[in-house]
Design an enzyme around this catalytic site. Structure first.
Site, PDB file in Angstrom:
ATOM      1  N   ASP A 197      27.682  23.156 -42.498  1.00 54.47           N
ATOM      2  CA  ASP A 197      26.691  23.477 -41.943  1.00 54.47           C
ATOM      3  C   ASP A 197      27.039  24.087 -41.902  1.00 54.47           C
ATOM      4  O   ASP A 197      27.505  24.564 -40.283  1.00 54.47           O
ATOM      5  CB  ASP A 197      25.380  22.029 -41.442  1.00 54.47           C
ATOM      6  CG  ASP A 197      25.234  21.561 -42.030  1.00 54.47           C
ATOM      7  OD1 ASP A 197      25.516  20.775 -42.933  1.00 54.47           O
ATOM      8  OD2 ASP A 197      24.223  20.139 -41.433  1.00 54.47           O
TER       9      ASP A 197
ATOM     10  N   HIS B 126      30.266  21.830 -38.647  1.00 56.56           N
ATOM     11  CA  HIS B 126      29.487  23.219 -39.060  1.00 56.56           C
ATOM     12  C   HIS B 126      31.195  23.686 -39.471  1.00 56.56           C
ATOM     13  O   HIS B 126      32.283  24.179 -38.506  1.00 56.56           O
ATOM     14  CB  HIS B 126      28.920  23.193 -37.052  1.00 56.56           C
ATOM     15  CG  HIS B 126      27.560  22.404 -37.941  1.00 56.56           C
ATOM     16  ND1 HIS B 126      27.513  21.264 -36.566  1.00 56.56           N
ATOM     17  CD2 HIS B 126      26.379  22.629 -37.837  1.00 56.56           C
ATOM     18  CE1 HIS B 126      26.645  20.515 -36.927  1.00 56.56           C
ATOM     19  NE2 HIS B 126      25.706  21.457 -37.403  1.00 56.56           N
TER      20      HIS B 126
END
Length: 196
Positions: A15, A160
């Site tokens: 993400d 991430h």
């Protein structure tokens, strides 16, 4: 590394990118390992780094919508929250020439108006079962590695590739090669969400 189609699957997701420093390093690592993943990109970052988004798609990764600017859903009006989803979809579509298939709520905070907006865009909302917690003071390499060892078949894993203030992609990259090796040793096959 993808192995036989019958081996148990896991879904690696990243993400908050694309990030000009960290996303290319993660893409390079995945390419060397012959692993496909899914990237939930922030629309404004996609506008600033369109070549990275196109690289994700060209290398077989799934690109999903993580809203336009990653604003916390609980701090927005219904109209503004839905607009974040639509604008994120539009930004990705402008870069790739096709609409994203998947949506993930920023901060993991779901609101019905945003889910409705994602569905209206033709997107499937995607949660996760295992978070690397690769952010903040708990996002050290040792702790990330320990959490990733808990992965089970069919888990969707949250990581991430974008720094986005608190994330620690530098620490994640210290353990990601070993994690990919562990998946292979355990017979777990990483696939992108569109390979589900």
């Amino acid at each position: 590394m993808n192995g036989a189609a019958s081996s148990p699957r896991v879904f690696l997701t990243f993400d908050d990118g694309p990030d000009p420093e960290w996303t290319p390093r993660i893409l390079d690592l995945l390419l060397r390992a012959d692993v496909r993943a899914s990237f939930f990109v922030i629309g404004v970052h996609a506008q600033h780094e369109p070549a990275l988004v196109r690289r994700m798609a060209a290398e077989g990764h799934t690109v999903g919508n993580h809203t336009f600017s990653h604003r916390h859903p609980w701090l927005l009006s219904n109209q503004d929250a839905a607009a974040q989803v639509h604008e994120g979809c539009n930004a990705i579509t402008a870069v790739l020439g096709q609409m994203p298939m998947f949506y993930r709520a920023p901060h993991g905070r779901h609101r019905q108006c945003m889910i409705d907006a994602a569905v209206a865009c033709g997107e499937i909302p995607v949660p996760w079962q295992l978070s690397a917690v690769d952010w903040g003071p708990l996002g050290t390499a040792a702790r990330i590695a320990a959490r990733l060892r808990r992965i089970r078949p069919d888990d969707i894993v949250l990581m991430h590739d974008g720094r986005n203030r608190h994330n620690r992609p530098d620490e994640l990259l210290r353990v990601l090669p070993g994690f990919l090796d562990e998946l292979a040793d355990r017979g777990l096959r990483p696939v992108a969400l569109d390979g589900y």
